[in-house]
Design a protein around this motif. Structure first.
Motif, mmCIF file in Angstrom:
data_model
loop_
_atom_site.group_PDB
_atom_site.id
_atom_site.type_symbol
_atom_site.label_atom_id
_atom_site.label_comp_id
_atom_site.label_asym_id
_atom_site.label_seq_id
_atom_site.Cartn_x
_atom_site.Cartn_y
_atom_site.Cartn_z
ATOM 1 N N ASN A 149 12.739 -14.167 4.236
ATOM 2 C CA ASN A 149 11.457 -13.487 4.044
ATOM 3 C C ASN A 149 10.503 -13.749 5.195
ATOM 4 O O ASN A 149 9.771 -12.866 5.615
ATOM 5 N N ARG A 150 10.532 -14.996 5.668
ATOM 6 C CA ARG A 150 9.606 -15.324 6.766
ATOM 7 C C ARG A 150 9.922 -14.513 8.007
ATOM 8 O O ARG A 150 9.022 -14.036 8.699
ATOM 9 N N ILE A 151 11.210 -14.363 8.284
ATOM 10 C CA ILE A 151 11.568 -13.601 9.480
ATOM 11 C C ILE A 151 11.263 -12.117 9.285
ATOM 12 O O ILE A 151 10.771 -11.446 10.181
ATOM 13 N N LEU A 152 11.550 -11.669 8.077
ATOM 14 C CA LEU A 152 11.207 -10.265 7.760
ATOM 15 C C LEU A 152 9.728 -10.018 8.062
ATOM 16 O O LEU A 152 9.361 -9.040 8.716
ATOM 17 N N ARG A 153 8.884 -10.925 7.566
ATOM 18 C CA ARG A 153 7.436 -10.782 7.740
ATOM 19 C C ARG A 153 7.085 -10.785 9.223
ATOM 20 O O ARG A 153 6.260 -9.990 9.673
ATOM 21 N N ALA A 154 7.770 -11.684 9.960
ATOM 22 C CA ALA A 154 7.487 -11.787 11.397
ATOM 23 C C ALA A 154 7.814 -10.473 12.103
ATOM 24 O O ALA A 154 7.055 -9.983 12.940
ATOM 25 N N HIS A 155 8.962 -9.887 11.753
ATOM 26 C CA HIS A 155 9.342 -8.607 12.363
ATOM 27 C C HIS A 155 8.324 -7.524 12.058
ATOM 28 O O HIS A 155 7.972 -6.725 12.922
ATOM 29 N N ASN A 187 14.434 -11.419 -3.286
ATOM 30 C CA ASN A 187 13.589 -11.733 -4.435
ATOM 31 C C ASN A 187 12.317 -10.876 -4.420
ATOM 32 O O ASN A 187 12.211 -9.919 -3.653
ATOM 33 N N SER A 188 11.377 -11.252 -5.244
ATOM 34 C CA SER A 188 10.169 -10.427 -5.396
ATOM 35 C C SER A 188 9.286 -10.417 -4.145
ATOM 36 O O SER A 188 8.345 -9.635 -4.061
ATOM 37 N N TYR A 189 9.587 -11.309 -3.213
ATOM 38 C CA TYR A 189 8.865 -11.280 -1.934
ATOM 39 C C TYR A 189 9.602 -10.378 -0.939
ATOM 40 O O TYR A 189 9.004 -9.700 -0.114
ATOM 41 N N THR A 190 10.958 -10.446 -1.021
ATOM 42 C CA THR A 190 11.769 -9.684 -0.078
ATOM 43 C C THR A 190 11.566 -8.179 -0.222
ATOM 44 O O THR A 190 11.370 -7.472 0.762
ATOM 45 N N LEU A 191 11.612 -7.704 -1.491
ATOM 46 C CA LEU A 191 11.576 -6.257 -1.703
ATOM 47 C C LEU A 191 10.307 -5.589 -1.163
ATOM 48 O O LEU A 191 10.398 -4.572 -0.476
ATOM 49 N N PRO A 192 9.112 -6.134 -1.421
ATOM 50 C CA PRO A 192 7.925 -5.499 -0.826
ATOM 51 C C PRO A 192 7.981 -5.475 0.703
ATOM 52 O O PRO A 192 7.561 -4.493 1.312
ATOM 53 N N LEU A 203 15.794 -2.195 -9.376
ATOM 54 C CA LEU A 203 16.226 -1.986 -10.753
ATOM 55 C C LEU A 203 17.409 -2.891 -11.086
ATOM 56 O O LEU A 203 17.457 -3.506 -12.146
ATOM 57 N N HIS A 204 18.355 -3.011 -10.129
ATOM 58 C CA HIS A 204 19.514 -3.870 -10.297
ATOM 59 C C HIS A 204 19.109 -5.314 -10.519
ATOM 60 O O HIS A 204 19.671 -6.014 -11.355
ATOM 61 N N LEU A 205 18.135 -5.743 -9.734
ATOM 62 C CA LEU A 205 17.715 -7.139 -9.785
ATOM 63 C C LEU A 205 16.724 -7.384 -10.916
ATOM 64 O O LEU A 205 16.279 -8.513 -11.130
ATOM 65 N N GLY A 206 16.332 -6.327 -11.604
ATOM 66 C CA GLY A 206 15.343 -6.471 -12.673
ATOM 67 C C GLY A 206 13.966 -6.802 -12.144
ATOM 68 O O GLY A 206 13.141 -7.397 -12.830
ATOM 69 N N LEU A 207 13.700 -6.417 -10.883
ATOM 70 C CA LEU A 207 12.414 -6.776 -10.280
ATOM 71 C C LEU A 207 11.455 -5.590 -10.196
ATOM 72 O O LEU A 207 10.366 -5.695 -9.641
ATOM 73 N N HIS A 208 11.893 -4.431 -10.748
ATOM 74 C CA HIS A 208 11.079 -3.221 -10.580
ATOM 75 C C HIS A 208 9.734 -3.311 -11.278
ATOM 76 O O HIS A 208 8.810 -2.606 -10.918
ATOM 77 N N ALA A 209 9.633 -4.188 -12.276
ATOM 78 C CA ALA A 209 8.362 -4.300 -12.994
ATOM 79 C C ALA A 209 7.465 -5.386 -12.403
ATOM 80 O O ALA A 209 6.331 -5.565 -12.834
ATOM 81 N N HIS A 210 8.001 -6.092 -11.420
ATOM 82 C CA HIS A 210 7.174 -7.123 -10.782
ATOM 83 C C HIS A 210 5.983 -6.445 -10.118
ATOM 84 O O HIS A 210 6.151 -5.465 -9.391
ATOM 85 N N ASP A 253 4.015 -6.946 -7.551
ATOM 86 C CA ASP A 253 4.055 -6.752 -6.098
ATOM 87 C C ASP A 253 5.061 -5.679 -5.717
ATOM 88 O O ASP A 253 4.791 -4.829 -4.869
ATOM 89 N N VAL A 254 6.225 -5.719 -6.385
ATOM 90 C CA VAL A 254 7.279 -4.754 -6.078
ATOM 91 C C VAL A 254 6.831 -3.353 -6.484
ATOM 92 O O VAL A 254 6.947 -2.394 -5.707
ATOM 93 N N ALA A 255 6.296 -3.242 -7.697
ATOM 94 C CA ALA A 255 5.876 -1.931 -8.196
ATOM 95 C C ALA A 255 4.788 -1.337 -7.294
ATOM 96 O O ALA A 255 4.826 -0.154 -6.949
ATOM 97 N N ARG A 256 3.834 -2.162 -6.900
ATOM 98 C CA ARG A 256 2.744 -1.674 -6.049
ATOM 99 C C ARG A 256 3.282 -1.157 -4.715
ATOM 100 O O ARG A 256 2.890 -0.111 -4.228
ATOM 101 N N GLN A 257 4.216 -1.942 -4.138
ATOM 102 C CA GLN A 257 4.744 -1.554 -2.826
ATOM 103 C C GLN A 257 5.661 -0.333 -2.939
ATOM 104 O O GLN A 257 5.715 0.489 -2.025
ATOM 105 N N LEU A 258 6.340 -0.224 -4.083
ATOM 106 C CA LEU A 258 7.161 0.975 -4.320
ATOM 107 C C LEU A 258 6.269 2.211 -4.369
ATOM 108 O O LEU A 258 6.556 3.230 -3.747
ATOM 109 N N LEU A 259 5.170 2.083 -5.115
ATOM 110 C CA LEU A 259 4.223 3.195 -5.210
ATOM 111 C C LEU A 259 3.708 3.555 -3.819
ATOM 112 O O LEU A 259 3.660 4.731 -3.449
ATOM 113 N N ALA A 260 3.373 2.528 -3.032
ATOM 114 C CA ALA A 260 2.851 2.769 -1.683
ATOM 115 C C ALA A 260 3.890 3.479 -0.818
ATOM 116 O O ALA A 260 3.570 4.417 -0.102
ATOM 117 N N ALA A 261 5.156 3.024 -0.919
ATOM 118 C CA ALA A 261 6.212 3.611 -0.092
ATOM 119 C C ALA A 261 6.462 5.067 -0.492
ATOM 120 O O ALA A 261 6.567 5.940 0.368
#
Length: 646
Positions: free
Chosen positions: A44-50, A75-80, A100-107, A109-117
DNA sequence: CTAGGGTTAG
């Protein structure tokens, strides 16, 4: 709890992170050598850096690698983070599936970023779905993102409906961003009057106008009809009182463009001169203003000056396209094409708008060779599958007489808009291919594309050229009754032409009488032409009396009448009008044409033998032969018409 | 360590 876990994760993964970082620094090949891991934190840290360094490509590559190692690693940080890196709607949907597979769609942060995307890429249905399922309380921001989704996919009605739904709930109030999104939803699909109405609503609702909303409102002003300039100045003044004019580049640029489009060059120049800061858009706005005012040389001059200044604002595709378009719409197609060449010599790549502009110049010049060259350029640069280019190609090929080539482009399109259908229909119509036009018109209905006024001009003129009275009449009724399109002058001209050519002169003149508007010269011309074809001197005389009575004292009119009398064999009358014309002090500019042979230009002026034309006799003998052939052809076509009518 | 809105060429 969260913080504690993050601390543990951080320590446990410290060593892995360092190995990851060095692997990533070494490039893509080494990413494959990254050891499996059970901890998402270093990734996640490297993702953020990129993402911070604006390298979404590297971020996405890393995310793919992460999933390849273990699909349950994100995880819930990676997906956003992955969603932020996503550059297409397809990627957003894929990550949604992972969530949806990971059951994180209702998280949250994830939901907000999905909406944004989804909003960014204009997938409004998906955005709506995520929005409706959002677990947390709806905020102004989430409403704004949903409205933005409708804005991006050009669905102002749903944007408005969503806004109304938001206004009906009393919790989150619309803010300046909500209003601006709603304004742009209408602006980007050309609903300019609505933009100005909504800007008024925004003001009345007590929401403070800001730089962004002022910029959108200004961009809509030039389309406000008679009050355009007054409204533009009012909003300019409003922006001034809000302090969002000076130092706000977007507003400055909008102002230059607004004044320029309205032909107020003094104001446009004033705003441009007094702008504290300028960017490429400011320069392009002043170029566009000159081009719109027909001052193409000045536009070109600014472009050249930009290039010479060097550094920050070098001319780009928009600058060049604006100047090319300026020359093209002022009728100087040669200059337009010359600039297109010059642009390419500067290693600037044309885009779809440039190609569409250049294709229209080719069309006007009937320059098929160059048109084909542009076509092949479009294929090589992979711009040939864009509807703007495809429509330009259909139009170019059709008007240059390559109807089959136009049809090939038309058939190859993945989706056809109204312009595609109309261009193809007009192509058939102007070449007398009435059956093809009528068949295509049927296909159009089959494809559930609603025809507009332009469509009917195309099919009606196709019918008139082929003498298909019955079909033409049926289409005219169908236009009014089924499609609720009220006929314009052009439609009446087509109908008068259709009836007149078929010899139904009485019906044609009756139609002119019942027209809801005053007939113009085109309509009278169509009737007179029919009188000429059918040698009805009496009707011609009566018609001419009406035209003269309408009092259109233009040269073209007199010339038309002179020629008509002559064509009907009424030479005395012809002479009379000619004398009248001379007395009225009207002189038509003689028609001229010229050809280039071996770098020498030979000019031909109507009714005059060129003084220094070698082999003039030969030329006129060939011309006489051509005239005779054309006359034979005309007579045989007219005979066909008569047969068709019966 | 964090979402959403803006100007120019057809």
């Amino acid at each position: 709890m969260h913080r504690l876990r993050r601390a543990i994760d951080s320590r446990r993964c410290h060593r892995q992170r360092r190995r990851l970082l060095s692997a990533v620094a070494g490039g893509d090949q080494q990413i494959r050598d990254i050891p499996p891991t059970t901890c998402a934190v270093p990734w996640n840290r490297i993702l953020r850096a990129h993402i911070c360094r604006s390298r979404p490509d590297l971020a996405l590559a890393l995310y793919r690698r992460m999933r390849a190692l273990s699909p349950t690693l994100p995880n819930s940080y990676t997906l956003p983070l992955a969603l932020r890196a996503g550059t297409s709607a397809r990627i957003a949907s894929a990550i949604h599936a992972h969530a949806l597979h990971l059951g994180l769609h209702a998280h949250p942060d994830v939901a907000r970023q999905l909406l944004a995307a989804y909003a960014r890429h204009g997938l409004a249905d998906e955005a709506r779905h995520v929005f409706d399922a959002m677990p947390s309380k709806r905020t102004t921001m989430s409403w704004n993102m949903l409205i933005s989704a409708y804005s991006v996919c050009c669905d102002p009605n749903n944007a408005m409906a969503t806004f109304a739904r938001m206004a009906a709930t009393d919790e989150p109030l619309p803010d300046a961003v909500t209003w601006t999104t709603l304004l742009s939803a209408h602006a980007r699909c050309g609903k300019h009057p609505v933009v100005l109405e909504l800007f008024g609503d925004m003001y009345r609702s007590g929401c403070e106008g800001n730089a962004e909303s002022v910029a959108v409102a200004l961009s809509a002003c030039p389309y406000a009809g008679d009050l355009a300039l007054a409204k533009g100045k009012a909003i300019h003044g409003y922006g001034f009182t809000k302090g969002v004019v000076r130092g706000y580049l977007f507003v400055t640029n909008s102002l230059v463009c607004m004044y320029g489009k309205l032909g107020e060059m003094d104001d446009a120049r004033k705003v441009f001169r007094e702008a504290g800061e300028r960017n490429i858009v400011t320069w392009n706005a002043i170029i566009t203003s000159y081009a719109a005012a027909g001052m193409c040389d000045e536009a070109l001059d600014v472009l050249v000056r930009m290039g010479q200044r060097g550094g920050m604002a070098a001319p780009n595709v928009v600058s060049w396209s604006a100047v090319i378009g300026g020359f093209a719409s002022s009728g100087d197609y040669e200059r337009a094409l010359e600039l297109f060449r010059r642009m390419q010599r500067q290693w600037l790549s044309p885009n779809v708008v440039t190609l569409a502009t250049v294709l229209s110049a080719c069309t006007e010049l009937l320059a098929v060779r160059l048109g084909r060259e542009v076509h092949s350029y479009a294929i090589r640069s992979m711009l040939d599958r864009h509807s703007l280019v495809e429509n330009g190609l259909i139009n170019m090929y059709a008007k240059c007489g390559r109807v089959a080539a136009a049809r090939t482009v038309f058939d190859g399109m993945k989706s056809r808009d109204l312009v595609s259908w109309n261009s193809m229909l007009a192509g058939y119509g102007m070449h007398g291919l009435c059956d093809n036009a009528l068949a295509l018109f049927a296909d159009m209905a089959e494809a559930n594309v609603d025809p507009d006024g332009v469509t009917f001009v195309a099919v009606l003129s196709a019918c008139s050229h082929a003498g298909r009275v019955w079909e033409g009449r049926r289409l005219f009724d169908q236009m009014m009754l089924e499609h609720k399109i009220s006929p314009s002058m052009e439609h009446y001209t087509c109908m008068v032409d259709l009836l007149g050519r078929a010899g139904l002169l009485k019906d044609a003149s009756k139609l002119i009488e019942t027209m809801p508007m005053e007939a113009d010269l085109c309509v009278w011309g169509a009737l007179l032409n029919s009188c000429r074809i059918h040698g009805d001197a009496a009707m011609a005389e009566a018609t001419i009396a009406k035209v003269l009575q309408a009092g259109a004292e233009t040269t073209g009119n007199h010339t038309l009448i002179t020629n008509l009398y002559a064509a009907c064999g009424m030479w005395d009358d012809s002479k009379r009008v000619r004398v009248m014309t001379r007395e009225a002090g009207l002189r038509k500019n003689p028609g001229q044409s010229w050809i280039e042979v071996k770098n020498k230009v030979f000019a031909f002026v109507a009714g005059r033998v060129p003084p220094s034309l070698p082999g003039a006799e030969e030329v006129f003998r060939v011309l006489d032969d051509l005239y005779r052939e054309m006359d034979d052809e005309r007579r045989s076509i007219e005979e066909d018409h008569i047969v068709n009518v019966r």
